[in-house]
Design a protein around this motif. Structure first.
Motif, short mmCIF file in Angstrom:
data_model
loop_
_atom_site.label_atom_id
_atom_site.label_comp_id
_atom_site.label_asym_id
_atom_site.label_seq_id
_atom_site.Cartn_x
_atom_site.Cartn_y
_atom_site.Cartn_z
N ALA A 1 35.87 31.97 50.08
CA ALA A 1 34.53 32.70 49.53
C ALA A 1 33.45 31.64 49.00
O ALA A 1 32.86 31.79 48.41
CB ALA A 1 35.29 34.12 49.21
N ASP B 1 30.13 32.80 49.23
CA ASP B 1 30.08 34.39 49.91
C ASP B 1 29.99 35.25 48.68
O ASP B 1 31.15 35.31 47.79
CB ASP B 1 30.53 34.69 50.80
CG ASP B 1 29.99 36.21 51.07
OD1 ASP B 1 29.36 36.58 50.83
OD2 ASP B 1 30.84 36.29 52.41
N VAL C 1 32.09 38.61 48.55
CA VAL C 1 33.73 39.21 48.76
C VAL C 1 34.33 37.95 47.51
O VAL C 1 35.82 38.78 46.91
CB VAL C 1 33.81 37.65 49.99
CG1 VAL C 1 35.44 37.49 49.88
CG2 VAL C 1 32.92 38.22 51.13
N LEU C 2 33.41 37.38 46.88
CA LEU C 2 33.84 36.60 45.20
C LEU C 2 34.05 37.55 44.91
O LEU C 2 35.09 37.45 44.19
CB LEU C 2 33.28 35.76 45.05
CG LEU C 2 32.78 33.65 45.81
CD1 LEU C 2 31.64 33.11 44.75
CD2 LEU C 2 34.35 33.34 44.68
N GLN D 1 37.35 39.80 45.62
CA GLN D 1 38.56 39.17 45.87
C GLN D 1 39.14 39.31 44.21
O GLN D 1 39.86 39.14 44.38
CB GLN D 1 38.30 38.33 47.24
CG GLN D 1 38.34 38.11 47.63
CD GLN D 1 39.51 38.72 48.69
OE1 GLN D 1 39.87 38.89 48.65
NE2 GLN D 1 38.84 40.02 49.64
#
Length: 218
Positions: free
Chosen positions: A117, A122, A125-126, A129
């Motif tokens: 990511a 992204d 998503v970063l 996560q």
């Protein structure tokens, strides 16, 4: 009827929490009961109950003549929050170190997605996560009080991460490097080093990009 309304209130609350934490509802945004009720195809009563609960969770503020808005977090609040998070995660690291030493795979799996990511830039998503990585460490500690306390600071953390990433104030690859150092310490069975790295990681989250690099050299 009461049970049905309470269930709907819980569903509304969960949707609102998700929208606040993922940045759909930005800090300062006004949350209008009628609009939310229409959006979720429900009455205003469960929305009102959900907003009261969110205010108790410090996710929103309700003021006369201004209505209910997503709470805005000052830099000072964020710094205080991350100071506490750093200490909580340091404790979690020491408690969870034996488990991760035996099986680091869960953290490594999250790290792969996080790294991809970061390379793809992204941001959603970063942020997701990053939260998963840290929560996994706290969960693995096996201390429910620690986890509950850590969860209570989520809003400040998500606000900071989303803001910094969206404004390009944080280099995601710095986070990848820091996370990998933490994983390496767990693999070596060194809970104290993992704890110190997590404490430093929390501190650098509220620093400038220049001081991030200085705090975590290659």
């Amino acid at each position: 009827m009461k049970m049905k309304r309470e269930c709907m209130s819980d569903r509304v609350k969960q949707v609102l929490i998700e929208r606040i934490l993922n940045g759909t509802y930005e800090p300062g945004k006004r949350l209008v009961e009628l609009q939310i009720a229409k959006d979720m195809e429900t009455s205003q009563a469960p929305v009102r109950e959900a907003l009261r609960e969110l205010e108790a969770m410090r996710l929103v503020d309700s003021q006369p003549y201004r209505g209910t808005r997503v709470r805005e977090v000052s830099l000072h609040e964020m710094q205080e929050s991350y100071q506490v998070r750093g200490e909580l995660e340091a404790l979690a690291a020491r408690l969870s170190a034996p488990k991760f030493h035996n099986n680091p795979q869960p953290l490594q799996t999250v790290q792969v997605v996080f790294r991809d990511a970061a390379l793809a830039k992204d941001l959603k998503v970063l942020a997701r996560q990053n939260a998963t990585f840290h929560r996994l460490i706290v969960e693995t500690s096996g201390n429910s009080v620690l986890l509950h306390t850590w969860d209570s600071l989520n809003f400040e953390a998500w606000t900071r991460i989303n803001l910094e990433l969206s404004q390009n104030k944080i280099d995601p690859l710095c986070f990848v490097k820091e996370h990998q150092q933490i994983i390496n310490a767990f693999v070596q069975g060194d809970g104290n080093t993992a704890a110190e790295l997590l404490r430093q990681h929390a501190q650098t989250t509220v620093l400038t990009p220049e001081t991030q690099e200085a705090a975590f050299p290659l």
